[in-house]
Design a protein around this motif. Structure first.
Motif, PDB file in Angstrom:
ATOM      1  N   LYS A  84       9.026  -3.103   2.784  1.00 56.02           N
ATOM      2  CA  LYS A  84       8.173  -2.269   1.938  1.00 56.02           C
ATOM      3  C   LYS A  84       6.709  -2.564   2.253  1.00 56.02           C
ATOM      4  O   LYS A  84       6.315  -3.733   2.350  1.00 56.02           O
ATOM      5  CB  LYS A  84       8.480  -2.592   0.470  1.00 56.02           C
ATOM      6  N   ILE A  85       5.925  -1.497   2.425  1.00 56.97           N
ATOM      7  CA  ILE A  85       4.499  -1.677   2.726  1.00 56.97           C
ATOM      8  C   ILE A  85       3.740  -1.895   1.421  1.00 56.97           C
ATOM      9  O   ILE A  85       3.953  -1.181   0.437  1.00 56.97           O
ATOM     10  CB  ILE A  85       3.947  -0.443   3.468  1.00 56.97           C
ATOM     11  N   ASP A  86       2.844  -2.865   1.443  1.00 59.13           N
ATOM     12  CA  ASP A  86       2.025  -3.153   0.264  1.00 59.13           C
ATOM     13  C   ASP A  86       0.659  -2.492   0.467  1.00 59.13           C
ATOM     14  O   ASP A  86      -0.038  -2.781   1.449  1.00 59.13           O
ATOM     15  CB  ASP A  86       1.881  -4.675   0.127  1.00 59.13           C
ATOM     16  N   ILE A  87       0.297  -1.614  -0.448  1.00 58.20           N
ATOM     17  CA  ILE A  87      -0.974  -0.874  -0.303  1.00 58.20           C
ATOM     18  C   ILE A  87      -2.156  -1.848  -0.191  1.00 58.20           C
ATOM     19  O   ILE A  87      -3.077  -1.630   0.595  1.00 58.20           O
ATOM     20  CB  ILE A  87      -1.183   0.086  -1.498  1.00 58.20           C
ATOM     21  N   ARG A  88      -2.090  -2.951  -0.925  1.00 57.21           N
ATOM     22  CA  ARG A  88      -3.236  -3.879  -0.959  1.00 57.21           C
ATOM     23  C   ARG A  88      -3.548  -4.461   0.410  1.00 57.21           C
ATOM     24  O   ARG A  88      -4.686  -4.763   0.725  1.00 57.21           O
ATOM     25  CB  ARG A  88      -2.952  -5.005  -1.964  1.00 57.21           C
ATOM     26  N   THR A  89      -2.503  -4.628   1.237  1.00 58.87           N
ATOM     27  CA  THR A  89      -2.724  -5.277   2.542  1.00 58.87           C
ATOM     28  C   THR A  89      -2.729  -4.274   3.695  1.00 58.87           C
ATOM     29  O   THR A  89      -2.645  -4.670   4.853  1.00 58.87           O
ATOM     30  CB  THR A  89      -1.631  -6.333   2.795  1.00 58.87           C
ATOM     31  N   MET A  90      -2.853  -3.017   3.387  1.00 62.66           N
ATOM     32  CA  MET A  90      -2.813  -2.002   4.446  1.00 62.66           C
ATOM     33  C   MET A  90      -4.013  -2.115   5.381  1.00 62.66           C
ATOM     34  O   MET A  90      -5.151  -2.227   4.924  1.00 62.66           O
ATOM     35  CB  MET A  90      -2.821  -0.593   3.831  1.00 62.66           C
ATOM     36  N   SER A  91      -3.737  -2.027   6.691  1.00 67.70           N
ATOM     37  CA  SER A  91      -4.824  -2.016   7.675  1.00 67.70           C
ATOM     38  C   SER A  91      -5.388  -0.594   7.760  1.00 67.70           C
ATOM     39  O   SER A  91      -4.759   0.362   7.265  1.00 67.70           O
ATOM     40  CB  SER A  91      -4.286  -2.431   9.033  1.00 67.70           C
ATOM     41  N   ALA A  92      -6.541  -0.451   8.428  1.00 61.45           N
ATOM     42  CA  ALA A  92      -7.129   0.882   8.590  1.00 61.45           C
ATOM     43  C   ALA A  92      -6.180   1.783   9.375  1.00 61.45           C
ATOM     44  O   ALA A  92      -6.073   2.988   9.106  1.00 61.45           O
ATOM     45  CB  ALA A  92      -8.477   0.767   9.283  1.00 61.45           C
ATOM     46  N   GLY A  93      -5.475   1.215  10.344  1.00 66.40           N
ATOM     47  CA  GLY A  93      -4.507   1.975  11.138  1.00 66.40           C
ATOM     48  C   GLY A  93      -3.368   2.489  10.272  1.00 66.40           C
ATOM     49  O   GLY A  93      -2.929   3.641  10.412  1.00 66.40           O
ATOM     50  N   GLU A  94      -2.898   1.648   9.373  1.00 65.80           N
ATOM     51  CA  GLU A  94      -1.805   2.077   8.476  1.00 65.80           C
ATOM     52  C   GLU A  94      -2.285   3.165   7.519  1.00 65.80           C
ATOM     53  O   GLU A  94      -1.559   4.124   7.247  1.00 65.80           O
ATOM     54  CB  GLU A  94      -1.270   0.869   7.688  1.00 65.80           C
ATOM     55  N   VAL A  95      -3.503   3.009   7.043  1.00 66.28           N
ATOM     56  CA  VAL A  95      -4.093   4.037   6.161  1.00 66.28           C
ATOM     57  C   VAL A  95      -4.137   5.379   6.881  1.00 66.28           C
ATOM     58  O   VAL A  95      -3.732   6.424   6.354  1.00 66.28           O
ATOM     59  CB  VAL A  95      -5.514   3.615   5.738  1.00 66.28           C
ATOM     60  N   LEU A  96      -4.590   5.322   8.117  1.00 70.44           N
ATOM     61  CA  LEU A  96      -4.737   6.543   8.910  1.00 70.44           C
ATOM     62  C   LEU A  96      -3.374   7.184   9.183  1.00 70.44           C
ATOM     63  O   LEU A  96      -3.209   8.405   9.083  1.00 70.44           O
ATOM     64  CB  LEU A  96      -5.440   6.189  10.223  1.00 70.44           C
ATOM     65  N   ALA A  97      -2.400   6.341   9.533  1.00 71.37           N
ATOM     66  CA  ALA A  97      -1.051   6.858   9.813  1.00 71.37           C
ATOM     67  C   ALA A  97      -0.481   7.546   8.572  1.00 71.37           C
ATOM     68  O   ALA A  97       0.136   8.614   8.673  1.00 71.37           O
ATOM     69  CB  ALA A  97      -0.137   5.722  10.259  1.00 71.37           C
TER      70      ALA A  97
END
Lengths: 182, 287
Positions: free
Chosen positions: A8-21
């Motif tokens: 499960k992805i945690d929004i708090r630790t999202m990288s900029a790349g994950e945000v963009l994806a």
């Protein structure tokens, strides 16, 4: 590959790349679904609604295009569809009023725009909530830009809705109506 | 999550140029979305995927996908797909059907496909109505649904329980998804494709035109499937008696017996020898 990813992805630790994806998936998928609905309303001869959707698709694609310009700067991760954090809460287990959303072959342009606006506001909330939660500055900056684009799109849709409300005509008589029993 | 890889395939890469003509708001759009997302996640090349269907709204699916497709006879998608998979085991073979096509006209094939355990992914888009013929009761319609002129007082017949029947028939993978959650659905389809045997994915896919009542009931009623704590309780009777038909997720997954017993794949020489034996047996018939 024997089993799909389940982390499960945690929004708090999202990288900029994950945000963009995430944002790209959300906006491109949205544009694709609007385009499908447009083709379908054309097939059912509802020209007014199809024309409105054509405009909505143009706005959605412009938002997706603006967001994807950042993609060159980031290594985009591969995220499984079911790992995406941003799902509109009312898509499943909907409250009664959401379940009654009209969407049929006789939908009017203004009803369509209200429906689209509800979904686009939901996307904006996802971006803004994430912006408040992420820890990384780069991710926050990225989300801020994305939310700005999303707000622009909402403003464009609101203008369209204001125009549609003054010109909306009664639902068109369908050329191939379903044979409903009385 | 693999953070080192940029995805190479997108869901739209699997869509053909033909636009769906399902009714606006039809649940099948969500199924199409879930399926293309699953294929993109697995990065299956288009030419390694085949979609086989029967007849009905759901069975239009092959036309909307950019891969091999076969729109077959009513209810006969499973035997067609079985033949294809046996001839071309390298292909990912997906079978698309609806509740009428799959559980009524093709009901017999459903039972035996579960039993034979050929490596197929069978997705059934269940809207509990015959939509293409304008709204008659199907096998999964509730007995008191009285909106069709053909059954003005309802059918009075208990509804078919697809998951329980699949389990009774020996299916080694059974899942249930909802078309309004295409992301969640894509995970079930990925797991079904990866399952080495017959995988049945029952999809609640509401008909906006003839069963709008189902849309609201299902939207409010679906919930994650909660497997029984007791493993012995995982049985057809559990799925029939205790399950409300709205639990989403993988309902059952087992190591396929047939595969576990299967011998290692034979070489070319063995295959040729087997073929020669069959031809010798058939020889008297040709005289």
């Amino acid at each position: 590959m024997t089993q799909p990813e389940t982390i499960k992805i945690d929004i708090r630790t999202m990288s900029a790349g994950e945000v963009l994806a995430h944002a790209l998936e959300l906006t491109q998928d949205s544009a694709d679904r609007y385009a499908q609905l447009q083709a379908c309303l054309e097939a059912h001869h509802n020209e007014a609604a199809a024309a409105t959707l054509r405009q909505i698709v143009t706005y959605s694609l412009a938002t997706a295009e603006a967001i994807s310009r950042n993609a060159a700067l980031e290594q985009l991760p591969k995220i499984a569809p079911w790992q995406l954090c941003w799902r509109c809460a009312d898509l499943i287990a909907a409250p009664a009023e959401a379940a009654a959303t009209p969407c049929d072959h006789q939908i009017s342009a203004s009803e369509l725009l209200r429906l689209a606006l509800r979904r686009e506001h939901c996307a904006l909330s996802c971006f803004q909530d994430a912006q408040a939660e992420v820890a990384s500055d780069a991710s926050r900056k990225m989300l801020s830009e994305i939310a700005l684009r999303q707000s622009d799109q909402i403003a464009q849709l609101e203008k369209l809705l204001a125009a549609a409300e003054t010109t909306d005509e009664p639902a068109p008589a369908d050329l191939d109506p379903p044979n409903r029993p009385d | 999550m693999d953070t080192s890889m940029t995805p190479t395939r997108r869901a739209r890469d699997y869509l053909s140029d033909i636009k769906p003509i399902w009714c606006p708001g039809c649940g099948h759009f969500g199924v199409l979305s879930g399926l293309t997302k699953a294929l993109a996640y697995l990065e299956r090349p288009n030419h390694e995927v085949a979609i086989v269907s029967g007849i009905g709204c759901s069975s239009r699916l092959p036309a909307y996908l950019d891969c091999y497709g076969f729109h077959g006879l009513h209810g006969r998608a499973l035997p067609l797909a079985t033949g294809l998979k046996l001839a071309r085991p390298d292909l990912t073979v997906i079978v698309a059907s609806g509740d009428g096509d799959g559980f009524s006209i093709g009901g017999n094939h459903f039972l035996h496909a579960c039993r034979r355990n050929v490596d197929l992914t069978y997705i059934v888009m269940d809207n509990a109505v015959y939509g293409m013929t304008k709204g008659q009761a199907s096998p999964t319609t509730d007995p008191d649904w009285a909106q069709s002129a053909l059954t003005p007082h309802g059918t009075g017949i208990p509804a078919f329980r697809p998951a329980a029947i699949a389990m009774s028939s020996g299916a080694s993978f059974i899942a249930r998804g909802f078309s309004s959650d295409p992301h969640g659905l894509s995970e079930l389809i990925v797991r079904a494709i990866l399952h080495p045997g017959f995988a049945f994915v029952h999809i609640l896919s509401p008909c906006r035109t003839y069963r709008p009542d189902d849309l609201s009931t299902w939207k409010k009623g679906v919930h994650p499937y909660r497997p029984a704590a007791d493993p012995l309780a995982s049985s057809p009777s559990t799925l029939t008696v205790f399950e409300d038909g709205l639990g989403l997720g993988v309902l059952h997954e087992a190591v396929p017996d047939a595969l576990a017993r299967a011998a290692p794949s034979s070489g070319v020489a063995e295959q040729e020898s087997a073929l020669a034996r069959i031809e010798a047996e058939l020889e008297p018939l040709h005289r």
